[in-house]
Enzyme design. Structure first.
Site, PDB file in Angstrom:
ATOM      1  N   GLU A   5      22.148  32.771 -41.785  1.00 17.27           N
ATOM      2  CA  GLU A   5      23.380  33.581 -41.666  1.00 17.27           C
ATOM      3  C   GLU A   5      23.259  34.912 -42.386  1.00 17.27           C
ATOM      4  OE1 GLU A   5      23.077  30.965 -43.533  1.00 17.27           O
ATOM      5  OE2 GLU A   5      23.865  31.426 -45.531  1.00 17.27           O
ATOM      6  N   LYS A  33      52.589  36.153 -47.912  1.00 10.11           N
ATOM      7  CA  LYS A  33      53.157  36.406 -49.224  1.00 10.11           C
ATOM      8  C   LYS A  33      53.152  35.129 -50.070  1.00 10.11           C
ATOM      9  CE  LYS A  33      56.743  39.076 -48.957  1.00 10.11           C
ATOM     10  NZ  LYS A  33      58.149  39.442 -48.656  1.00 10.11           N
ATOM     11  N   GLY A  59      17.036  21.986 -43.173  1.00 11.36           N
ATOM     12  CA  GLY A  59      16.162  23.120 -43.438  1.00 11.36           C
ATOM     13  C   GLY A  59      14.963  22.630 -44.225  1.00 11.36           C
ATOM     14  N   GLY A  60      15.174  22.475 -45.545  1.00 17.66           N
ATOM     15  CA  GLY A  60      14.106  21.964 -46.402  1.00 17.66           C
ATOM     16  C   GLY A  60      13.611  20.597 -45.967  1.00 17.66           C
ATOM     17  N   LYS A  69      12.986  28.690 -42.298  1.00 17.11           N
ATOM     18  CA  LYS A  69      12.703  28.522 -43.724  1.00 17.11           C
ATOM     19  C   LYS A  69      13.081  29.773 -44.501  1.00 17.11           C
ATOM     20  CE  LYS A  69       9.042  27.289 -46.919  1.00 17.11           C
ATOM     21  NZ  LYS A  69       7.574  27.126 -47.062  1.00 17.11           N
ATOM     22  N   HIS A 114      29.620  29.515 -38.714  1.00 18.85           N
ATOM     23  CA  HIS A 114      29.058  29.276 -40.051  1.00 18.85           C
ATOM     24  C   HIS A 114      30.182  29.337 -41.076  1.00 18.85           C
ATOM     25  CE1 HIS A 114      26.633  29.715 -43.690  1.00 18.85           C
ATOM     26  NE2 HIS A 114      25.639  29.212 -42.981  1.00 18.85           N
ATOM     27  N   LYS A 138      18.957  27.512 -35.599  1.00 16.10           N
ATOM     28  CA  LYS A 138      19.897  28.583 -35.925  1.00 16.10           C
ATOM     29  C   LYS A 138      19.245  29.628 -36.815  1.00 16.10           C
ATOM     30  CE  LYS A 138      22.743  28.236 -39.581  1.00 16.10           C
ATOM     31  NZ  LYS A 138      21.896  28.539 -40.734  1.00 16.10           N
ATOM     32  N   ASP A 139      19.650  30.857 -36.618  1.00 18.29           N
ATOM     33  CA  ASP A 139      19.273  31.921 -37.537  1.00 18.29           C
ATOM     34  C   ASP A 139      19.820  31.626 -38.928  1.00 18.29           C
ATOM     35  OD1 ASP A 139      17.767  33.761 -36.163  1.00 18.29           O
ATOM     36  OD2 ASP A 139      19.424  35.122 -35.705  1.00 18.29           O
TER      37      ASP A 139
END
Lengths: 410, 410
Positions: B174, B96, B357-358, B145, B262, B171-172
């Site tokens: 998400e 609350k 990633g990139g 990618k 994640h 990792k996959d």
């Protein structure tokens, strides 16, 4: 409602961003990942997975001050990209994006295909009315005064006094968890016993929404235990467990009682103008899609403040005929006393649950008189009698004392 | 750490409030409900349920501008009031209250009794290192990618190239849910096949964190299916399902692989100064208590911005020895290329997962070279060789091209 795209609307604050470019970046980045560099042949295959920018509406007043410039972006996400569950949809449209600057998720327009995976509230407004045998008037809900540290005898007494006052629904406090003083099944038995005793005197049915708590994997079993013990409704802190937990409860054929969704933790998500998820989506559309028969949300009258237009937008989402599931009963909560009843009915109509705690227990003549005062106020509002006129009528002493105590608005 | 009180710290913005009174109101209102009106005899029984104000620290600069005045409130909640699960604790301390004005939950200090109900990460930093056979150096994680709309052959190829580059974890995405092109078990089989093929060439073990999705009640079963198909790690969108779902997965004895949490949706909760839940609690302490072996959170280097002190506070919560469970591996994510490696190690130490990633797929010589460049950068940083010096060494062409492409910071 599109057939096979779910459309997300975002508000994005930025003093300088190219919002059109940002929208394109979202539409591509949260779906196929990259587009322009794809070979043409691949584009043909990938097109059905590609997000689309539906609209970009920039609000940029002349000579705007820092922080005032924003845009509303609408992006359509192909259903083919995600499974038919709320976690998948939310992670797709706002998982990573929620962390990308000043961006708030305002709305989701579910595709007809996505929505078809949800049966929505099992009872809804009409179903709850049928259970109670009350077709016309607004319903009245009350909340225990205090529950922690109280034993079964005390809880039963509180319940009985509330029931005597003529309330239609009594809900547990959302912070009452499994505990040795008032364990789930014994609590249900004690309270439903009090309900029967009161019904013998008042002739009125009553739903008791017992707080469903515990480990996620035990929620359904706990609900069934409560129902076996006599519970005829459930209170559920949906945001603490996720919408999918509510969806699984509401679509479980063994859980055949109305579910009231409590908004606990919602204030961590909706109030910021820059971040989070807007209340009409958070407490309105998503709660309803997930199957809440009743939804509590902050009223515009109390100390727990939500701007009135936002309250009304939550209600609108709970009853919007565009969503192909039953309507959820709106339960604006906090700061409500009998003198506000005509206002509540004017704001929310008759398909509303008037929900009070202090406005019932704080009545100078006690809890039962508190409920009675609300019922008298509701009757007055429905017959277009002013509260002072109604309070002056014979038999309406409870209402008179209530408006002497708290005042009234009409 | 108290024995039997959990302590919540809030930041409360208000230009005029009596913060001491507000703190008292919270301590009473969220526990016993009312106090001063209780009879003395009842007070003795109720005292063990009563919340306590621990501290009120008002920040009120002279001549403060509107919005600048705030206070940090610490309230202790008796464990006896709630069950030993995160939903109960969060609903108690911020259910609350989250809707009561400008208030943000900054921290929770779990009591030793509450914490003892959680076994925390099954593997943690040391356990993940043992699985991989890598004791000293920071780990390297890569992300596909793009995954949506791609078939098993394509995913396998992406996986193989990442593995060839010497990453420790893949990792996959998400946002990859159950789908006909790459269904869970077939995806695991294809990717783990690629992992074995790469291991035959590189001699290096690898964890594949497959995205665990679907209805809440099916999560454990889906995890077991994935593990039966060969998955050796799991990615989980914790906030879409609630911390308790993570806790149940991590404490399930049949799910004996590391779980990477994640942060999807976290940005709806942590960035506002006025509302929500602070990142070190949201992504640090609670993820760890619930059993995440690795936790992804926004890095201070990318476009997904979190102030650096907040990143470091998340990391601190993941490894703080005061919490009696294993440490979680910090995975600062987004905007990372090989040239940032020395900086990451200086900021986060060696017990960190460098996640890109990139910065891997975008390497001019391709994905495998991207991974290699990172490994070369990590080796350079560990041997205190400057990146330009390392890039000039024979065999480190991948690193040279990476820093020619993206630059470097030291």
């Amino acid at each position: 409602m599109s057939n096979n795209y779910c459309i997300a609307t975002y508000r994005c604050h930025d003093d300088a961003a190219d919002f059109h470019k940002k929208a394109q970046g979202i539409a591509v980045g949260l779906t196929v990942g990259s587009w322009t560099e794809l070979p043409e042949a691949r584009k043909a295959e990938m097109e059905k997975h590609l997000g689309r920018v539906i609209s970009v509406t920039v609000h940029e007043p002349e000579g705007f001050a820092p922080g005032e410039r924003y845009a509303d972006l609408q992006i359509a996400y192909p259903d083919v990209n995600f499974s038919r569950d709320i976690p998948a949809l939310l992670v797709t449209v706002f998982g990573k994006l929620s962390m990308d600057g000043r961006i708030k998720l305002l709305d989701l327009d579910f595709s007809s295909d996505f929505a078809s995976a949800f049966s929505g509230p099992k009872f809804g407004i009409q179903g709850v009315r049928s259970l109670l045998g009350v077709q016309e008037r607004p319903l009245l809900m009350s909340i225990f005064k205090s529950v922690i540290g109280h034993d079964l005898t005390n809880l039963r007494e509180q319940f009985y006094l509330q029931a005597l006052g003529g309330v239609d629904l009594i809900k547990d406090d959302e912070i009452l968890f499994e505990n040795p003083l008032t364990p789930l099944e014994q609590r249900v038995e004690a309270c439903m016993g009090a309900a029967k005793q009161a019904e013998a005197e008042t002739g009125q049915k009553l739903l008791y929404a017992v707080n469903l708590t515990g480990p996620t994997s035990q929620l359904a079993a706990n609900a069934k235990r409560a129902i076996a013990a006599g519970a005829n409704a459930i209170l559920f802190n949906t945001l603490a467990y996720g919408y999918d937990a509510l969806h699984e409860l509401s679509s479980n054929s063994d859980i055949s009682v109305p579910i009231a969704a409590h908004p606990a933790l919602a204030g961590a998500l909706y109030p910021s103008p820059h971040y989070g998820i807007a209340a009409p989506l958070l407490l309105g559309k998503l709660m309803r899609l997930a199957g809440a028969d009743l939804v509590l949300f902050p009223s515009p009258y109390g100390s727990v403040v939500m701007p009135k237009e936002e309250n009304l937008a939550v209600q609108a989402a709970l009853i919007d005929p565009a969503l192909p599931v039953r309507s959820s009963f709106p339960v604006p909560s906090a700061g409500i006393h009998p003198g506000l009843t005509p206002l509540i009915l004017r704001d929310f109509g008759h398909d509303v649950v008037v929900n009070a705690g202090g406005g019932i227990h704080g009545h100078p003549q006690g809890t039962a008189a508190g409920g009675l005062a609300f019922r008298q106020a509701i009757a007055a509002a429905l017959s277009s009698t002013s509260l002072p006129d109604a309070a002056a009528q014979q038999g309406n002493e409870a209402l008179k004392i209530a408006i002497d105590t708290w005042g009234y608005k009409e």
